[in-house]
Design an enzyme around this catalytic site. Structure first.
Site, PDB file in Angstrom:
ATOM      1  N   ARG A 160      -0.742  -1.702  -6.435  1.00  0.00           N
ATOM      2  CA  ARG A 160      -1.243  -3.067  -5.975  1.00  0.00           C
ATOM      3  C   ARG A 160      -2.371  -3.849  -6.686  1.00  0.00           C
ATOM      4  O   ARG A 160      -1.443  -4.975  -6.807  1.00  0.00           O
ATOM      5  CB  ARG A 160      -1.893  -2.844  -4.792  1.00  0.00           C
ATOM      6  CG  ARG A 160      -2.157  -3.911  -3.585  1.00  0.00           C
ATOM      7  CD  ARG A 160      -2.609  -2.701  -2.288  1.00  0.00           C
ATOM      8  NE  ARG A 160      -3.414  -3.782  -1.012  1.00  0.00           N
ATOM      9  CZ  ARG A 160      -2.617  -4.808  -0.609  1.00  0.00           C
ATOM     10  NH1 ARG A 160      -1.458  -4.659  -0.731  1.00  0.00           N
ATOM     11  NH2 ARG A 160      -2.920  -5.217   0.416  1.00  0.00           N
ATOM     12  N   ARG A 183       0.692  -1.067   0.159  1.00  0.00           N
ATOM     13  CA  ARG A 183      -0.289  -0.451   0.071  1.00  0.00           C
ATOM     14  C   ARG A 183       0.474   1.031  -0.171  1.00  0.00           C
ATOM     15  O   ARG A 183       2.280   1.342   0.157  1.00  0.00           O
ATOM     16  CB  ARG A 183      -0.470   0.191   1.034  1.00  0.00           C
ATOM     17  CG  ARG A 183      -1.321  -1.051   1.059  1.00  0.00           C
ATOM     18  CD  ARG A 183      -2.756  -0.970   2.675  1.00  0.00           C
ATOM     19  NE  ARG A 183      -3.566  -2.464   2.996  1.00  0.00           N
ATOM     20  CZ  ARG A 183      -2.751  -3.835   3.475  1.00  0.00           C
ATOM     21  NH1 ARG A 183      -1.618  -3.647   3.756  1.00  0.00           N
ATOM     22  NH2 ARG A 183      -3.721  -4.817   3.506  1.00  0.00           N
ATOM     23  N   HIS A 185      -3.838   2.667  -5.525  1.00  0.00           N
ATOM     24  CA  HIS A 185      -3.439   1.963  -5.276  1.00  0.00           C
ATOM     25  C   HIS A 185      -4.247   0.917  -6.706  1.00  0.00           C
ATOM     26  O   HIS A 185      -3.802  -0.740  -5.992  1.00  0.00           O
ATOM     27  CB  HIS A 185      -5.081   1.246  -4.177  1.00  0.00           C
ATOM     28  CG  HIS A 185      -4.877   0.897  -3.650  1.00  0.00           C
ATOM     29  ND1 HIS A 185      -4.600   1.023  -2.420  1.00  0.00           N
ATOM     30  CD2 HIS A 185      -5.735  -0.950  -3.985  1.00  0.00           C
ATOM     31  CE1 HIS A 185      -4.391  -0.424  -1.690  1.00  0.00           C
ATOM     32  NE2 HIS A 185      -5.697  -0.813  -2.057  1.00  0.00           N
ATOM     33  N   HIS A 202      -3.133  -9.400   2.843  1.00  0.00           N
ATOM     34  CA  HIS A 202      -4.447  -9.559   4.061  1.00  0.00           C
ATOM     35  C   HIS A 202      -4.682 -10.581   4.365  1.00  0.00           C
ATOM     36  O   HIS A 202      -4.007 -11.845   4.681  1.00  0.00           O
ATOM     37  CB  HIS A 202      -5.559 -10.145   2.244  1.00  0.00           C
ATOM     38  CG  HIS A 202      -5.410  -8.924   1.081  1.00  0.00           C
ATOM     39  ND1 HIS A 202      -5.368  -9.315   0.047  1.00  0.00           N
ATOM     40  CD2 HIS A 202      -5.566  -7.639   1.604  1.00  0.00           C
ATOM     41  CE1 HIS A 202      -6.014  -8.340  -1.413  1.00  0.00           C
ATOM     42  NE2 HIS A 202      -6.352  -7.320   0.065  1.00  0.00           N
ATOM     43  N   LYS A 251      -2.195  -3.045   8.176  1.00  0.00           N
ATOM     44  CA  LYS A 251      -2.830  -2.590   8.821  1.00  0.00           C
ATOM     45  C   LYS A 251      -3.160  -3.680  10.516  1.00  0.00           C
ATOM     46  O   LYS A 251      -1.826  -4.061  10.629  1.00  0.00           O
ATOM     47  CB  LYS A 251      -3.929  -3.303   7.961  1.00  0.00           C
ATOM     48  CG  LYS A 251      -4.336  -1.724   6.945  1.00  0.00           C
ATOM     49  CD  LYS A 251      -5.841  -2.341   6.101  1.00  0.00           C
ATOM     50  CE  LYS A 251      -5.446  -1.773   5.342  1.00  0.00           C
ATOM     51  NZ  LYS A 251      -7.542  -1.558   4.465  1.00  0.00           N
ATOM     52  N   TYR A 286      -8.811 -10.843  -7.106  1.00  0.00           N
ATOM     53  CA  TYR A 286      -8.307 -10.349  -8.055  1.00  0.00           C
ATOM     54  C   TYR A 286      -8.414 -12.460  -9.930  1.00  0.00           C
ATOM     55  O   TYR A 286      -8.299 -12.007 -10.483  1.00  0.00           O
ATOM     56  CB  TYR A 286      -6.782 -10.783  -7.747  1.00  0.00           C
ATOM     57  CG  TYR A 286      -6.273  -9.239  -6.905  1.00  0.00           C
ATOM     58  CD1 TYR A 286      -5.943  -7.785  -7.789  1.00  0.00           C
ATOM     59  CD2 TYR A 286      -6.838  -9.399  -5.612  1.00  0.00           C
ATOM     60  CE1 TYR A 286      -6.439  -6.888  -6.697  1.00  0.00           C
ATOM     61  CE2 TYR A 286      -6.272  -8.237  -4.988  1.00  0.00           C
ATOM     62  CZ  TYR A 286      -5.773  -7.142  -5.721  1.00  0.00           C
ATOM     63  OH  TYR A 286      -6.063  -5.584  -5.235  1.00  0.00           O
TER      64      TYR A 286
END
Length: 292
Positions: free
Chosen positions: A241, A143, A238, A264, A167, A273
């Site tokens: 990514r 990110r 983004h 993730h 995150k 994806y």
């Protein structure tokens, strides 16, 4: 209650500063709405008020994803307040939660990326920095916020691995290839010292004044790079990514590996994806098969 909730998501849930600010903003907007409705005590909130608030959010034409996030923030607060303060969470328990729009992520084709990289040639410090930035974003799929937080000590330049804090402040290690390595070496040896201008910090990417690069700065850089490459596609940070993940899957990477590289928590976040790659395969088939 709000103060206690902020402490909870900061210390116990270990959320990032950006996420905490988002929660706080969502809750303050909700409290302002209640004030406008003449409700001065949170205990007075009923299902009808929750429903009216969601209607208001749609009335100002917010996206379903935004409405969904705001409702999730409020529900999290109510669950916490119910557990810690005995506040009833009935008002939001039966509220319909809007589903996210099924939008496929946009990405660049490999030929477009090649055109973009070919346009980033030259010895100028900013050009060298821009190439290193784009190479690293494409090589790692991190990110932009993660990229801006990278410090010099986070790079292992020998084995070509970068430590990233994602995150929830979760750390992961991402390898990067020779193209990104060469671009980073050139940037750190020749361009970064010139851009620093007597500034003292160890952030990897800096702007023309020697200060740490920001998310907004990256957005501007990418837009300028697109103009220079004469590419007509729109770009947002983004997309690099999305491009990283799509190209890996298109070239045979397994989904668990891509999930790990992207950071993730849930495989479902990575599965979007596969829809992109299936659409890519379908379009290629329709364009190339004689009887398609």
């Amino acid at each position: 209650m709000l103060s206690s909730f902020k402490t909870y998501i900061q210390l116990e849930k270990n959320y990032s500063e950006h996420t905490i600010r988002q929660y706080e903003k969502d809750l303050e907007d909700f409290f302002l709405f209640l004030h406008g409705e003449g409700i001065e005590r949170i205990e007075e909130v009923e299902y009808l008020h929750a429903r009216n608030y969601m209607t208001k959010l749609y009335h100002v034409k917010l996206a379903r994803t935004t409405v969904s996030r705001k409702i999730s923030s409020i529900r999290s607060f109510y669950r916490f307040a119910n557990r810690e303060f005995g506040l009833s969470e009935e008002a939001f328990r039966s509220l319909y939660h809007p589903k996210k729009e099924e939008r496929l992520p946009q990405f660049f084709y490999e030929e477009e990326m090649e055109t973009l990289f070919n346009s980033l040639q030259g010895p100028e410090p900013l050009t060298v920095r821009n190439r290193a930035l784009v190479e690293l974003l494409y090589a790692t799929g991190m990110r932009v916020s993660e990229c801006m937080a990278i410090r010099l000590k986070d790079l292992d330049r020998v084995v070509q691995i970068v430590k990233v804090t994602g995150k929830g402040r979760k750390e992961r290690f991402i390898p990067y290839g020779q193209f990104a390595h060469d671009a980073l070496e050139q940037y750190m040896e020749t361009a970064r010292p010139k851009l620093m201008k007597r500034k003292e910090h160890d952030f990897l990417f800096v702007n023309s004044r020697g200060e740490a690069l920001t998310d907004r700065g990256v957005r501007h850089i990418l837009n300028e790079c697109m103009k220079k490459a004469s590419l007509n596609s729109t770009i947002y940070p983004h997309m690099m990514r999305h491009t990283f993940a799509t190209h890996l899957l298109n070239n045979g990477a397994d989904m668990r590996t891509v999930q790990e590289l992207l950071g993730h928590s849930h495989l479902s976040s990575t599965q979007v994806y596969t829809h992109v790659t299936k659409e890519h395969l379908r379009n290629t088939y329709l364009k190339t098969h004689p009887r398609a």
